[in-house]
Design an enzyme around this catalytic site. Structure first.
Site, PDB file in Angstrom:
ATOM      1  N   ASP A   1     103.433 123.003  47.883  1.00 31.88           N
ATOM      2  CA  ASP A   1     102.798 121.711  47.608  1.00 31.88           C
ATOM      3  C   ASP A   1     103.338 121.076  46.319  1.00 31.88           C
ATOM      4  O   ASP A   1     104.069 121.697  45.556  1.00 31.88           O
ATOM      5  CB  ASP A   1     101.282 121.889  47.505  1.00 31.88           C
ATOM      6  CG  ASP A   1     100.868 123.141  46.714  1.00 31.88           C
ATOM      7  OD1 ASP A   1      99.767 123.639  46.939  1.00 31.88           O
ATOM      8  OD2 ASP A   1     101.670 123.630  45.905  1.00 31.88           O
TER       9      ASP A   1
ATOM     10  N   HIS B   1      90.478 127.046  49.923  1.00 30.73           N
ATOM     11  CA  HIS B   1      91.657 126.260  50.327  1.00 30.73           C
ATOM     12  C   HIS B   1      92.926 127.076  50.112  1.00 30.73           C
ATOM     13  O   HIS B   1      92.984 127.963  49.269  1.00 30.73           O
ATOM     14  CB  HIS B   1      91.724 124.922  49.608  1.00 30.73           C
ATOM     15  CG  HIS B   1      92.159 124.957  48.185  1.00 30.73           C
ATOM     16  ND1 HIS B   1      91.296 124.759  47.129  1.00 30.73           N
ATOM     17  CD2 HIS B   1      93.383 125.148  47.648  1.00 30.73           C
ATOM     18  CE1 HIS B   1      91.983 124.818  46.009  1.00 30.73           C
ATOM     19  NE2 HIS B   1      93.239 125.054  46.293  1.00 30.73           N
TER      20      HIS B   1
ATOM     21  N   ASN C   1      87.208 127.367  46.859  1.00 25.47           N
ATOM     22  CA  ASN C   1      86.513 126.867  48.068  1.00 25.47           C
ATOM     23  C   ASN C   1      87.262 127.280  49.334  1.00 25.47           C
ATOM     24  O   ASN C   1      87.057 126.735  50.392  1.00 25.47           O
ATOM     25  CB  ASN C   1      86.380 125.332  48.006  1.00 25.47           C
ATOM     26  CG  ASN C   1      87.747 124.640  47.933  1.00 25.47           C
ATOM     27  OD1 ASN C   1      88.776 125.325  47.917  1.00 25.47           O
ATOM     28  ND2 ASN C   1      87.747 123.324  47.910  1.00 25.47           N
TER      29      ASN C   1
ATOM     30  N   GLU D   1      92.319 121.487  51.977  1.00 23.76           N
ATOM     31  CA  GLU D   1      90.907 121.611  51.594  1.00 23.76           C
ATOM     32  C   GLU D   1      90.056 121.882  52.828  1.00 23.76           C
ATOM     33  O   GLU D   1      90.510 121.676  53.964  1.00 23.76           O
ATOM     34  CB  GLU D   1      90.469 120.313  50.925  1.00 23.76           C
ATOM     35  CG  GLU D   1      91.236 119.966  49.663  1.00 23.76           C
ATOM     36  CD  GLU D   1      90.840 120.824  48.449  1.00 23.76           C
ATOM     37  OE1 GLU D   1      91.409 120.604  47.374  1.00 23.76           O
ATOM     38  OE2 GLU D   1      89.965 121.715  48.599  1.00 23.76           O
TER      39      GLU D   1
END
Ligand SMILES: N[C@@H]1[C@@H](O)[C@H](O)[C@@H](COP(=O)(O)O)O[C@@H]1O
Length: 241
Positions: free
Chosen positions: A67, A138, A136, A143
């Site tokens: 990313d 991800h 979370n 996400e």
């Protein structure tokens, strides 16, 4: 999913570095999928030492990163391009034209994501993908709620992730709100995957990933469907005291 229990962050980093080192030195040609964030930092340190001490020829190594933030030039100090140069590419002799990250400053982001996905295919796919995991659940910047069939795409970052990443920027306003990320299907195309996790703050995500439902609310849970995933996690990330 293979789970490797380690004592702490240092051992996790050493174990992961050994895995990457072994992959590089046992391959004629290898495409590494690389991760950023604080988790892999010490893995890169150990890997650089091992490669340089053993004078390993790296001309057969290619890398693609998971990313990159949208809106940061490749020379912005907080871009993942600069992270990778600082922590790895400037310290080893992988040919510079063998290393690839998404271009977060591309004029046309939709063209950029399509080209990046195509690049990965043209390289023959990722042989070994390194992953961290967000609190979370991800992976990369996918996400919760990201489609399992997603390819490389532009993502809106959640508040959790923006706040988590704020530590790398002077003000919250500077923190990018979007990123280009390999999609979940892109990641699942990797031949082998190694995930690193350290610390109590990752424990819920790790437990949910390994034992929970395979559901798009927990992006990392898709890894239960991959044939070759190794999770290297320390006691705190496994809540082993
Ligand atoms: N894009 C990165 C992910 O690749 C990374 O896994 C995650 C966790 O980062 P850290 O390892 O610093 O906890 O942060 C960011 O979202």
């Amino acid at each position: 999913m293979k789970l490797v229990h380690v004592e702490n962050y240092d051992e996790m980093s050493m174990q992961a570095a050994r895995t990457v080192f072994d992959k590089i030195t046992s391959s004629e040609r290898v495409v590494l999928g690389l991760a950023t964030g604080s988790t892999p930092e010490k893995m890169y340190d150990y890997l650089v030492d091992m490669l340089n001490k053993n004078k390993v020829d790296l001309s057969h190594v290619y890398t693609v990163n998971l990313d990159e933030y949208v809106g940061l030039d490749a020379d912005h100090p907080q871009s993942y391009h600069q992270y990778m140069n600082r922590i790895f590419f400037d310290r080893v002799d992988i040919p510079k034209n063998h290393t690839f990250l998404p271009n977060g400053a591309a004029e046309n982001l939709e063209d950029e994501v399509a080209e990046y996905e195509k690049l990965i295919e043209e390289l023959g796919g990722v042989d070994l993908q390194i992953l961290g995991i967000g609190r979370n659940g991800h992976i990369a910047f996918n996400e919760p709620g990201t489609a399992f069939d997603s390819e490389t795409h532009v993502v809106d970052l959640t508040e959790t992730t923006v706040n988590d990443n704020a530590r790398f920027f002077d003000t919250i306003d500077e923190v990018p709100k979007q990123a280009i990320s390999m999609g979940l299907s892109t990641i699942m195309n990797a031949k082998s995957i190694v995930m690193m996790a350290s610390g109590e703050e990752k424990a819920d995500a790790i437990t949910a990933m390994m034992e929970g439902e395979v559901d798009e609310s927990l992006p990392a849970s898709i890894l239960q469907r991959h044939h070759d995933v190794t999770v290297i996690a320390d006691r705190k990330a496994l809540r082993e005291g």
